[in-house]
Design a protein around this motif. Structure first.
Motif: not given
Length: 420
Positions: A226-239
């Motif tokens: 779940i935390f890995i996919f939280i990071i994926v979501s954060l990458v999208l938000a940051f980009v």
């Protein structure tokens, strides 16, 4: 409320992200998104609904076999799907098309979406049936709170999925395809570990230490993926936020500048929504889970030994109150094997180890009129205690003679490996 907010979030967050990314890759590679996505979702929901009906009304549906079938299908599909995805993407960049490749990709990615939906939907179908367990009527605040937690989590997951899809539409297709491919590979690794867990538990494959260590690591870190996919979501938000910061405004006429600024504000709002959804998810699976579970304590097992005739004897008067009773028997090598007894009806008793094939020796506790697994919080149907399958306690043989329950120590000795 917290129980189902946590359960639905656990069950749905990753699949919400994966579903949004799959729909994104459908769009990028030129598929008719509405038709392909609708077909995939409908297939998955029909499969999940059939399983949920069988699970609810019969004893034929076993979740491990259901998951094993779907996960194996995913593992078989994912490599050709990724290859076809990149081939289609190259054709799209060259503004070319290839009918056969596009058709094959359409079928493969639609089936992948169907598998994802079929994996998480059974729990969403079945959770509402748990709301009223132990209640005389559904018209009470407890039932309302559970319903609110359930629907709130579903709403949050839908919003996250929707905005992940929206953000992907605003980013470079090359970046998005690469990110989606990475996410699908990570999801496949998670599925492979789940397959290994099922195969080991069911003893379909020989014991492998490295594989068992991997399974134990994931079980010990339940929020890892779940935390890995939280990071994926954060990458999208940051980009998407960074894109707004670096978008040039020079050399544009006033109308174009206003449009660009409006797009930047839209993208920033989307990134903030994703951040808020991710923050709620992280809080739910960490702090909220701690608040909900901190009051759960497994009562100590009452020591019990064999009598002079070599049998373990439990007077029925001792366990006839309808409460969960936990006993601990010390084996020849000093291992304490725990077992539980609960009266199910006038002449029936549920007897099993204080362990199951899925969650191990984590134990069970009583919450009101419910028996609950302390690890996964699954509510046991008390009528099924004593029968194998799912998260039920491992059945333990017993006899009732002259008002006493008799258990053979040899049966406990044979299960001592579960408590080491």
């Amino acid at each position: 409320m917290l129980q189902y907010l946590i359960n639905v979030t656990d069950n749905t967050f990753i699949t919400a992200i994966i579903s949004a990314l799959i729909m994104t890759i459908m769009r990028i590679n030129g598929l008719q998104l509405k038709r392909s996505a609708t077909v995939g979702v409908l297939i998955g929901m029909v499969v999940a609904f059939i399983y949920a009906i069988l699970k609810r009304n019969t004893g034929y549906a076993v979740r491990e076999f259901y998951d094993l079938t779907l996960l194996s299908t995913w593992v078989i599909l994912i490599l050709p799907t990724l290859i076809l995805s990149w081939v289609c993407f190259v054709y799209q960049k060259k503004k070319q098309s290839h009918f056969v490749v596009t058709r094959l990709f359409n079928v493969a990615i639609t089936l992948c979406l169907a598998v994802v939906v079929a994996l998480f939907m059974p729990n969403l179908f079945l959770y509402p049936f748990e709301f009223g367990v132990g209640m005389e009527s559904i018209f009470n605040t407890d039932y309302l709170y559970k319903s609110v937690g359930y629907w709130l989590a579903i709403m949050i997951m839908l919003i996250i999925a929707m905005f992940v899809y929206r953000v992907c539409k605003q980013l470079s297709n090359t970046f998005v395809v690469a990110l989606v491919s990475l996410a699908l590979v990570i999801f496949t690794i998670q599925n492979f570990i789940t397959i290994a867990q099922i195969l080991i538990v069911r003893r379909f494959i020989a014991y492998q230490q490295w594989l068992m260590d991997l399974v134990i690591f994931v079980l010990s870190h339940v929020n890892f993926f779940i935390f890995i996919f939280i990071i994926v979501s954060l990458v999208l938000a940051f980009v998407i936020y960074l894109k707004g910061k670096t978008t040039p405004l020079n050399g544009q006429n006033p109308a174009q500048i206003r449009r660009i600024k409006a797009n930047i504000r839209r993208d920033r709002r989307a990134s903030l929504v994703i951040l808020a959804g991710v923050a709620i998810t992280a809080y739910t699976i960490t702090r909220a889970r701690y608040i909900y579970e901190k009051g759960v304590e497994i009562s100590p097992a009452e020591p019990i030994t064999a009598s002079n005739n070599g049998l373990i004897l439990v007077p029925l008067d001792k366990v006839n109150d309808g409460n969960l009773h936990r006993f601990g028997y010390e084996t020849h090598d000093g291992t304490i094997v725990r077992f539980i007894i609960i009266k199910k009806s006038e002449n029936a008793y549920g007897v099993g180890l204080d362990a199951c094939d899925i969650c191990g020796a984590s134990g069970y506790y009583q919450r009101g009129d419910q028996v609950v697994c302390s690890l996964c919080d699954v509510v046991m149907n008390i009528a099924t205690i004593g029968f194998p399958g799912g998260c039920n306690p491992v059945p333990l043989k017993f006899d009732i003679i002259d008002g006493n329950m008799l258990i053979k120590p040899m049966h406990l000795e044979a299960e001592k490996h579960r408590f080491k």
